[in-house]
Scaffold this motif. Structure first.
Motif, mmCIF file in Angstrom:
data_model
loop_
_atom_site.group_PDB
_atom_site.id
_atom_site.type_symbol
_atom_site.label_atom_id
_atom_site.label_comp_id
_atom_site.label_asym_id
_atom_site.label_seq_id
_atom_site.Cartn_x
_atom_site.Cartn_y
_atom_site.Cartn_z
ATOM 1 N N LEU A 216 -0.101 -8.350 -10.223
ATOM 2 C CA LEU A 216 -0.051 -6.970 -9.745
ATOM 3 C C LEU A 216 0.726 -6.872 -8.435
ATOM 4 N N ALA A 217 0.535 -7.872 -7.578
ATOM 5 C CA ALA A 217 1.246 -7.873 -6.295
ATOM 6 C C ALA A 217 2.747 -8.043 -6.508
ATOM 7 N N GLU A 218 3.114 -8.932 -7.430
ATOM 8 C CA GLU A 218 4.536 -9.153 -7.705
ATOM 9 C C GLU A 218 5.201 -7.889 -8.247
ATOM 10 N N ALA A 219 4.448 -7.107 -9.011
ATOM 11 C CA ALA A 219 5.000 -5.867 -9.573
ATOM 12 C C ALA A 219 4.855 -4.690 -8.605
ATOM 13 N N LYS A 220 4.229 -4.949 -7.427
ATOM 14 C CA LYS A 220 3.994 -3.920 -6.412
ATOM 15 C C LYS A 220 3.190 -2.749 -6.984
ATOM 16 N N ALA A 221 2.181 -3.112 -7.778
ATOM 17 C CA ALA A 221 1.324 -2.082 -8.368
ATOM 18 C C ALA A 221 0.362 -1.544 -7.321
ATOM 19 N N LYS A 222 -0.031 -0.290 -7.481
ATOM 20 C CA LYS A 222 -0.961 0.356 -6.558
ATOM 21 C C LYS A 222 -2.272 0.618 -7.278
ATOM 22 N N SER A 223 -3.366 0.466 -6.536
ATOM 23 C CA SER A 223 -4.679 0.672 -7.139
ATOM 24 C C SER A 223 -5.153 2.094 -6.922
ATOM 25 N N VAL A 224 -6.108 2.499 -7.755
ATOM 26 C CA VAL A 224 -6.722 3.812 -7.598
ATOM 27 C C VAL A 224 -7.497 3.809 -6.283
ATOM 28 N N PRO A 225 -7.293 4.766 -5.395
ATOM 29 C CA PRO A 225 -8.011 4.786 -4.115
ATOM 30 C C PRO A 225 -9.514 4.828 -4.322
ATOM 31 N N GLY A 233 -10.568 12.400 -10.950
ATOM 32 C CA GLY A 233 -9.188 12.838 -10.798
ATOM 33 C C GLY A 233 -8.184 11.991 -11.540
ATOM 34 N N TRP A 234 -8.648 10.965 -12.257
ATOM 35 C CA TRP A 234 -7.748 10.073 -12.970
ATOM 36 C C TRP A 234 -8.146 9.952 -14.432
ATOM 37 N N GLU A 235 -7.140 9.736 -15.261
ATOM 38 C CA GLU A 235 -7.361 9.629 -16.703
ATOM 39 C C GLU A 235 -7.100 8.189 -17.142
ATOM 40 N N ALA A 253 5.966 3.771 -14.547
ATOM 41 C CA ALA A 253 5.493 5.072 -15.032
ATOM 42 C C ALA A 253 4.584 5.760 -14.021
ATOM 43 N N GLY A 254 4.340 5.104 -12.887
ATOM 44 C CA GLY A 254 3.510 5.709 -11.851
ATOM 45 C C GLY A 254 2.022 5.554 -12.076
ATOM 46 N N HIS A 255 1.628 4.629 -12.922
ATOM 47 C CA HIS A 255 0.206 4.420 -13.193
ATOM 48 C C HIS A 255 -0.436 3.594 -12.083
ATOM 49 N N LEU A 256 -1.705 3.869 -11.822
ATOM 50 C CA LEU A 256 -2.483 3.104 -10.857
ATOM 51 C C LEU A 256 -3.530 2.263 -11.604
ATOM 52 N N TYR A 257 -3.978 1.195 -10.975
ATOM 53 C CA TYR A 257 -4.887 0.280 -11.672
ATOM 54 C C TYR A 257 -6.210 0.141 -10.933
ATOM 55 N N THR A 258 -7.206 -0.351 -11.686
ATOM 56 C CA THR A 258 -8.437 -0.884 -11.099
ATOM 57 C C THR A 258 -8.665 -2.251 -11.732
ATOM 58 N N GLU A 266 -7.433 -2.285 -15.609
ATOM 59 C CA GLU A 266 -7.503 -0.975 -16.268
ATOM 60 C C GLU A 266 -6.503 -0.051 -15.589
ATOM 61 N N TRP A 267 -5.771 0.704 -16.401
ATOM 62 C CA TRP A 267 -4.721 1.573 -15.873
ATOM 63 C C TRP A 267 -5.121 3.045 -15.980
ATOM 64 N N TYR A 268 -4.675 3.828 -14.974
ATOM 65 C CA TYR A 268 -5.019 5.248 -14.915
ATOM 66 C C TYR A 268 -3.757 6.055 -14.593
ATOM 67 N N GLN A 269 -3.810 7.301 -15.030
ATOM 68 C CA GLN A 269 -2.718 8.227 -14.719
ATOM 69 C C GLN A 269 -3.306 9.588 -14.380
ATOM 70 N N LYS A 270 -2.516 10.401 -13.730
ATOM 71 C CA LYS A 270 -2.955 11.761 -13.457
ATOM 72 C C LYS A 270 -3.026 12.538 -14.758
ATOM 73 N N PRO A 271 -4.077 13.317 -14.974
ATOM 74 C CA PRO A 271 -4.178 14.093 -16.212
ATOM 75 C C PRO A 271 -2.994 15.038 -16.359
ATOM 76 N N ALA A 272 -2.639 15.271 -17.630
ATOM 77 C CA ALA A 272 -1.516 16.180 -17.894
ATOM 78 C C ALA A 272 -1.834 17.590 -17.399
ATOM 79 N N LYS A 273 -3.076 17.986 -17.549
ATOM 80 C CA LYS A 273 -3.478 19.312 -17.091
ATOM 81 C C LYS A 273 -3.717 19.281 -15.589
ATOM 82 N N THR A 274 -3.634 20.459 -14.994
ATOM 83 C CA THR A 274 -3.908 20.544 -13.564
ATOM 84 C C THR A 274 -5.365 20.192 -13.322
#
Length: 452
Positions: A216-225, A233-235, A253-258, A266-274
């Motif tokens: 994850l560090a090599e790919a510079k991935a960001k975790s869910v705060p 707030g995450w899907e 793709a802008g996904h965050l992980y836990t 586990e990967w998360y993304q912002k929901p398509a809906k507001t």
């Protein structure tokens, strides 16, 4: 092979100091038998290798008979002398072979015997296996048992732990807590598979987490705060073999992980809906409760996997009475609604208060085959429908969902041959449909002729 037979005085027989069988056990009954019948099976002995005076022989097989003869005050014992077993390693080999062929050795005694052989120059697992007639896999597994702690060895000896369970414990020989948990699970007979899976995941988790963090560090991935992890707030992105993508693709793709307790990413993304307005920040107690729920959910994942394996095992080899109980429970759920059939089977009218006992009593004398047919009848029967004329009409939409299948089942399952009346009804509707189709065809032909 050099062999000779002699009766040897008991004072000339020496107990082997490295006898693989540690305990000859209680020999009182054996001594009584020897007093009455004598020794029916000769001992196997070999030359005594240590410096000595007089003619001495060391016992290879027959330590129990020797102890029983001593107790019975027998002077001489029949012996087969093996002059060719003239080195300590060969004597140890012979003792192992003799005892394993007679199933006199415990698995731990066998393991210690193999270990003793390996300590002689030139011996390997392969040569030990060849010398003792065991497979190399068996020798390796037995040798692993020497790594068990004394508590585990004791339980293996008293049969509260089996060999397969002991081999699992070998993997956790350096983990005192895991060993204790596994021994407890083995002793109670419950949760063994769950505990093995849990401890295996617990053991493998640090290395798995470390590897995942590196990737994850090599790919510079960001975790869910942490502040928004439980606020909805995450899907979650669910992946399987067909839609899984790489870590880098997730990052792009802008996904965050836990990272789970077990090292699963586990990967998360912002929901398509507001998203709705964020929930208030959780208190420390609420966060702890959420974390506890997450841990329990992870534990249930293990339990699910263990249950699935257990159910597969039961399906492959059903325990005695399982099929009867399964059919009984299915019948119980269906028969109470079939009041007429219930009365016919049990001999009395249905009463919801005693359905369970009445059905159970009625089914006790039935075979599995009879219950299977009865279950099919309660689920598939459309006898009431077949009292209505339309149910025999294949062209009626009401015919397709039940009566048609039931008519087919009457032949294939119950081997019922339709009577001439029933066949006449089917022929009647078939003739009506044929006439209707002929009428449609004639109308189509007339329209074609008019167009011309």
């Amino acid at each position: 092979m050099s062999t000779r037979f002699e009766e040897i005085h008991i004072d000339q027989l020496v107990v082997h100091p490295k006898n693989v069988r540690r305990d000859v056990g209680n020999v009182v009954d054996l001594a009584n038998s020897i007093s009455e019948q004598g020794i029916l099976q000769p001992l196997v002995v070999a030359p005594y290798l240590e410096p000595h005076e007089g003619e001495l022989f060391i016992i290879i097989a027959g330590h129990r008979r020797h102890a029983g003869a001593k107790l019975a005050n027998v002077d001489a014992l029949p012996c087969v002398i093996r002059d060719d077993i003239n080195t300590e390693p060969r004597q140890l080999e012979a003792m192992i072979v003799e005892n394993t062929q007679r199933t006199d050795l415990t698995v731990l005694e066998e393991a210690e015997g193999y270990q003793a052989l390996l300590e002689f120059p030139g011996y390997s697992v392969k040569s030990v296996a060849k010398a003792t007639g065991r497979s190399q896999a068996t020798v390796r597994k037995r040798l692993l048992l020497n790594k068990l702690n004394e508590d585990a060895k004791g339980k293996l000896e008293d049969h509260t732990l089996n060999v397969d369970q002991a081999l699992v414990l070998v993997d956790f020989a350096d983990d005192e807590a895991a060993t204790e948990n596994l021994l407890e699970a083995a002793a109670t007979g419950r949760n063994w598979s769950y505990t093995v899976t849990m401890e295996t995941r617990r053991r493998d988790a640090p290395a798995k987490i470390e590897a995942a963090q590196k990737d994850l560090a090599e790919a510079k991935a960001k975790s869910v705060p942490d502040a928004t992890r439980y606020t909805g707030g995450w899907e979650r992105i669910y992946e399987n073999d067909s839609n899984a993508i790489t870590i880098q693709e997730h990052v792009d793709a802008g996904h965050l992980y836990t990272l789970s307790t077990w090292g699963d990413v586990e990967w998360y993304q912002k929901p398509a809906k507001t998203p709705k307005a964020p929930k208030p920040e959780l208190t420390e107690e609420e966060k702890e409760a959420k974390q506890r729920e997450a841990a329990l959910t992870a534990a249930l994942d293990i339990a699910h996997a263990v249950r699935a394996e257990h159910i597969k095992t039961v399906i492959k080899a059903p325990p005695e009475g399982a099929a009867d109980e399964a059919l009984y429970r299915l019948l119980l759920s269906h028969l109470h609604a079939q009041t007429a059939l219930f009365a016919e089977i049990t001999g009395r009218p249905a009463n919801r208060d005693d359905d369970h006992f009445a059905i159970k009593a009625a089914l006790q004398d039935m075979t599995v085959e009879q219950m299977a047919i009865l279950l099919h009848l309660t689920v598939k029967s459309r006898e009431d429908d077949l009292l209505k004329l339309y149910a025999w009409d294949a062209g009626d939409y009401r015919h397709t969902w039940g009566p048609k299948a039931w008519i087919e089942d009457l032949g294939t399952v119950y081997h019922y041959e339709l009577s001439s009346v029933e066949q006449e009804v089917l022929d009647h509707f078939q003739a009506a449909h044929d006439a209707h189709l002929a009428e449609i065809a004639a109308e189509d032909q007339e329209e074609d002729e008019d167009d011309e």
